[in-house]
Each structure stands twice: as C-alpha cells, then as structure tokens.
Design a protein around this motif. Structure first.
Motif, short mmCIF file in Angstrom:
data_model
loop_
_atom_site.label_atom_id
_atom_site.label_comp_id
_atom_site.label_asym_id
_atom_site.label_seq_id
_atom_site.Cartn_x
_atom_site.Cartn_y
_atom_site.Cartn_z
N ILE A 71 0.84 -1.20 0.00
CA ILE A 71 0.00 0.00 0.00
C ILE A 71 0.88 1.26 0.00
N ALA A 72 1.92 1.25 0.81
CA ALA A 72 2.82 2.42 0.87
C ALA A 72 3.48 2.66 -0.49
N ASN A 128 3.57 5.86 -5.52
CA ASN A 128 3.56 5.91 -6.98
C ASN A 128 2.27 6.49 -7.55
N GLY A 129 1.37 6.96 -6.68
CA GLY A 129 0.13 7.58 -7.13
C GLY A 129 -0.88 6.61 -7.73
#
Length: 131
Positions: free
Chosen positions: A55-56, A61-62
């Motif tokens: 998730i991070a 990376n948008g």
C-alpha cells in the motif's frame, strides 16, 4: 531452517506480486507439517506487513485513488471476515480441497492471461490511463 526457507520463498513471491500464500500455504503443509488451518492463519498474519508495504509503495507511486478506497476496502474486509468464519468451521481436509481448487482456477486464469494477453476492455482501459 525449513520454516525460514518457506517464509523466505513466500515473502519473495509475495513481493513480486503473485501472492505469497499461493506458495507459503503448500510449503507449510507439505514440508513443515502444519495443518491447513494453521498454515492459512500464518499466511494471513504474514499478509499484514506485506500488504502494508504494498500500500505504501502504491500510494507513493500515485496508484491509489482515495475516492475509491472505502468502496474497495469495506467489501474486502467484510468478505475476509466471512471467509475466515467459513474456514474455521470447515474440517482441514475440506479446506485443503477448496484451497487446491482455488489454486487450479488461479493457475488456469494466469495461464490464460499470459497466453491470450489482456482483454480488449483491459487494453482500452490501459490506453486511457496513459493518455
């Protein structure tokens, strides 16, 4: 050492995006002597840090759209709870059979995707993202 190698293999495969549980659960049951319920519980626990890292990275990376977060997260959490309750109430042999069928279906889907390539709908969606 066998447990370490099983965890390492599951972590590496999970880090590649395939899903470490597709390897970790069979390794734990076949080579480490775990019963199906325990192997699946270990996999779910191992999934927590791997998903947090994923998730991070995706957020950095948008690739996460916040407006869709709840519409995806809530049904996923609810289905996860329901599947866990179902798994707790199945005997180990039946749970192994269901997991085996899941792996077969996943393998057929992955093979079909690799051979046939993305569907026209996915290609069109991919083109829109690049524009």
């Amino acid at each position: 050492m066998t447990l370490f190698l099983a965890g390492l293999a599951g972590g590496i495969i999970g880090g590649m995006g395939m899903g470490g549980g597709t390897l970790l659960i069979p390794l734990l049951t076949a080579f480490c002597g775990f019963d199906q319920h325990t192997a699946q519980a270990v996999n779910l626990i191992a999934f927590i840090p791997m998903s947090a890292v994923s998730i991070a990275i995706h957020a950095r990376n948008g690739l996460i759209k916040p407006k869709y977060l709840l519409t995806v997260a809530l049904p996923a959490a609810a289905s996860g709870v329901l599947a866990s309750l179902l798994a707790m109430n199945l005997e180990g042999g039946m749970l192994s059979v269901f997991f085996g069928w899941f792996l077969i279906v996943l393998g057929v889907f992955q093979f079909g995707s690799a051979v046939l390539g993305p569907s026209p709908r996915a290609r069109k969606k991919s083109n829109r993202v690049r524009e």
